[in-house]
Design an enzyme around this catalytic site. Structure first.
Site, PDB file in Angstrom:
ATOM      1  N   ASP A 162      50.330  21.882 -16.575  1.00  0.00           N
ATOM      2  CA  ASP A 162      51.102  22.644 -15.585  1.00  0.00           C
ATOM      3  C   ASP A 162      52.555  22.830 -16.043  1.00  0.00           C
ATOM      4  O   ASP A 162      53.082  22.009 -16.786  1.00  0.00           O
ATOM      5  CB  ASP A 162      51.052  21.908 -14.237  1.00  0.00           C
ATOM      6  CG  ASP A 162      51.443  22.804 -13.076  1.00  0.00           C
ATOM      7  OD1 ASP A 162      51.484  24.041 -13.249  1.00  0.00           O
ATOM      8  OD2 ASP A 162      51.708  22.265 -11.985  1.00  0.00           O
ATOM      9  N   HIS A 176      52.794  30.766 -20.969  1.00  0.00           N
ATOM     10  CA  HIS A 176      51.364  30.534 -21.263  1.00  0.00           C
ATOM     11  C   HIS A 176      51.125  30.605 -22.774  1.00  0.00           C
ATOM     12  O   HIS A 176      50.393  29.801 -23.345  1.00  0.00           O
ATOM     13  CB  HIS A 176      50.482  31.559 -20.539  1.00  0.00           C
ATOM     14  CG  HIS A 176      50.593  31.497 -19.045  1.00  0.00           C
ATOM     15  ND1 HIS A 176      50.555  30.303 -18.355  1.00  0.00           N
ATOM     16  CD2 HIS A 176      50.745  32.469 -18.099  1.00  0.00           C
ATOM     17  CE1 HIS A 176      50.669  30.539 -17.051  1.00  0.00           C
ATOM     18  NE2 HIS A 176      50.794  31.848 -16.868  1.00  0.00           N
ATOM     19  N   LEU A 235      35.490  14.787 -31.443  1.00  0.00           N
ATOM     20  CA  LEU A 235      36.029  14.945 -30.084  1.00  0.00           C
ATOM     21  C   LEU A 235      35.246  15.990 -29.293  1.00  0.00           C
ATOM     22  O   LEU A 235      34.948  17.071 -29.809  1.00  0.00           O
ATOM     23  CB  LEU A 235      37.501  15.385 -30.181  1.00  0.00           C
ATOM     24  CG  LEU A 235      38.193  15.740 -28.865  1.00  0.00           C
ATOM     25  CD1 LEU A 235      38.577  14.481 -28.084  1.00  0.00           C
ATOM     26  CD2 LEU A 235      39.438  16.591 -29.095  1.00  0.00           C
TER      27      LEU A 235
HETATM   28  C1  IPE Z   1      46.629  23.761 -11.493  1.00  0.00           C
HETATM   29  O1  IPE Z   1      47.913  24.285 -11.586  1.00  0.00           O
HETATM   30  C2  IPE Z   1      45.691  24.561 -12.320  1.00  0.00           C
HETATM   31  C3  IPE Z   1      45.929  24.534 -13.757  1.00  0.00           C
HETATM   32  C4  IPE Z   1      46.836  23.863 -14.401  1.00  0.00           C
HETATM   33  C5  IPE Z   1      45.025  25.316 -14.528  1.00  0.00           C
HETATM   34  P1  IPE Z   1      48.509  25.252 -10.458  1.00  0.00           P
HETATM   35  O2  IPE Z   1      49.900  25.565 -10.875  1.00  0.00           O
HETATM   36  O3  IPE Z   1      47.598  26.394 -10.225  1.00  0.00           O
HETATM   37  O4  IPE Z   1      48.477  24.308  -9.177  1.00  0.00           O
HETATM   38  P2  IPE Z   1      49.326  24.375  -7.838  1.00  0.00           P
HETATM   39  O5  IPE Z   1      49.130  25.735  -7.262  1.00  0.00           O
HETATM   40  O6  IPE Z   1      50.752  24.129  -8.183  1.00  0.00           O
HETATM   41  O7  IPE Z   1      48.755  23.267  -6.985  1.00  0.00           O
HETATM   42  C1  IPE Z   2      49.866  26.170 -15.690  1.00  0.00           C
HETATM   43  O1  IPE Z   2      51.163  26.637 -15.581  1.00  0.00           O
HETATM   44  C2  IPE Z   2      48.917  27.200 -16.278  1.00  0.00           C
HETATM   45  C3  IPE Z   2      48.015  27.825 -15.292  1.00  0.00           C
HETATM   46  C4  IPE Z   2      47.864  27.476 -14.046  1.00  0.00           C
HETATM   47  C5  IPE Z   2      47.195  28.918 -15.776  1.00  0.00           C
HETATM   48  P1  IPE Z   2      51.635  27.469 -14.334  1.00  0.00           P
HETATM   49  O2  IPE Z   2      51.390  28.909 -14.601  1.00  0.00           O
HETATM   50  O3  IPE Z   2      51.055  26.962 -13.083  1.00  0.00           O
HETATM   51  O4  IPE Z   2      53.202  27.198 -14.349  1.00  0.00           O
HETATM   52  P2  IPE Z   2      54.141  26.880 -13.116  1.00  0.00           P
HETATM   53  O5  IPE Z   2      53.530  25.720 -12.399  1.00  0.00           O
HETATM   54  O6  IPE Z   2      54.169  28.103 -12.268  1.00  0.00           O
HETATM   55  O7  IPE Z   2      55.445  26.542 -13.723  1.00  0.00           O
HETATM   56 MG    MG Z   3      51.606  25.491 -11.792  1.00  0.00          MG
END
Ligand code: IPE
Ligand code: IPE
Ligand code: MG
Length: 246
Positions: free
Chosen positions: A18, A35, A129
């Site tokens: 995240d 990303h 792995l």
């Molecule tokens: C969880 O992250 C999903 C992934 C990392 C793929 P999100 O950014 O979507 O989660 P919330 O919305 O903050 O809970």
């Molecule tokens: C995690 O990073 C990747 C996905 C959920 C695809 P985020 O896109 O949720 O990044 P933040 O949490 O908004 O910073």
């Molecule tokens: Mg996120």
């Protein structure tokens, strides 16, 4: 690394990757830039986990709920998945890594489905792995699928309700071939599970770090492992019982 006890490593680590969006926005960039840079962390952590001797690594790449993000971000992520999987498979294969994908893959665009199938097929005989990518995944979705399968067996008369045990449910989950994760890491300073492996994480040690995913590297993984090794896993017993093997 030298402080790690190689005899007390988790077999299975699960990671909620995240913070990509915030990482990019803090640099004045588009979320997709984050990303894109997150892929570098995936490469680094897969290599590190493999080197350290971790057997299973599950990465949460895209949740069922992430489909509700702006269309441009979803499209950008999908093409990044296709691109990355196709580019990385030769190296993963060379490194003896076996790929798996879990989630509601039927929702993915056709080119992504094809890339996943090919990647799974190519690496299916590898013995190193096991890399499990949770894609279009949510734990509630997975549990409902499992319950449907079990209900079907009951309906057909091949399973009696009285015979339903933990093992019955576990066998119906998309993670049936993997042990439960002992360690769950979430990056970016969020303290929640976000619909990830709700059943499987029952006794996992949870580790949260402020580090955004695109900055997460081998040294951060080692820090998480050292923290894991400092914990006492009691599974409901008392500390004395754990120390006397009682
Ligand atoms: C969880 O992250 C999903 C992934 C990392 C793929 P999100 O950014 O979507 O989660 P919330 O919305 O903050 O809970
Ligand atoms: C995690 O990073 C990747 C996905 C959920 C695809 P985020 O896109 O949720 O990044 P933040 O949490 O908004 O910073
Ligand atoms: Mg996120």
């Amino acid at each position: 690394m030298e402080n790690l006890d190689l005899n007390r490593l988790p077999k299975h680590i699960a990671i909620i990757m995240d913070g990509n969006g915030r990482w990019a926005q803090e640099k004045g960039q588009d979320r997709l830039y984050g990303h894109f840079h997150g892929v570098q962390s995936v490469r680094n952590i897969v290599e590190a986990a493999s080197e350290i001797g971790i057997k299973y690594l599950t990465l949460y790449a895209f949740s069922t709920e992430n489909w509700d993000r702006p269309a441009a971000e979803v499209a950008g992520l999908m093409s990044l998945f296709v691109d990355t999987i196709s580019k990385e498979v030769p190296d993963l294969h060379k490194n003896n890594i076996k790929l798996h994908f879990i989630g509601n893959l039927s929702l993915l665009p056709d080119d992504a489905k094809l890339a996943l199938e090919q990647a799974t097929q190519t690496t299916s005989k590898n013995t190193g792995l096991e890399l499990i990518i949770a894609l279009s995944y949510s734990s509630r979705w997975e549990l409902i699928q499992a319950i449907k399968n079990i209900a079907e067996m009951v309906h057909l008369g091949t399973l009696a309700p009285a015979d339903i045990k933990e093992a019955t449910l576990e066998a119906a989950l998309s993670t049936s071939a993997f042990p439960d994760p002992e360690l769950m890491i979430r990056t970016s300073g969020e303290y929640r599970i976000s619909n990830f492996l709700l059943y499987q994480l029952a006794y996992a040690e949870l580790y949260f770090t402020e580090t955004r995913w695109p900055d997460f590297r081998k040294k951060d993984l080692i820090e998480a492992l050292l923290d894991f090794q400092s914990r006492e896993r009691r599974f409901g017993k008392t500390s004395v019982q754990i120390h006397t093997n009682d």
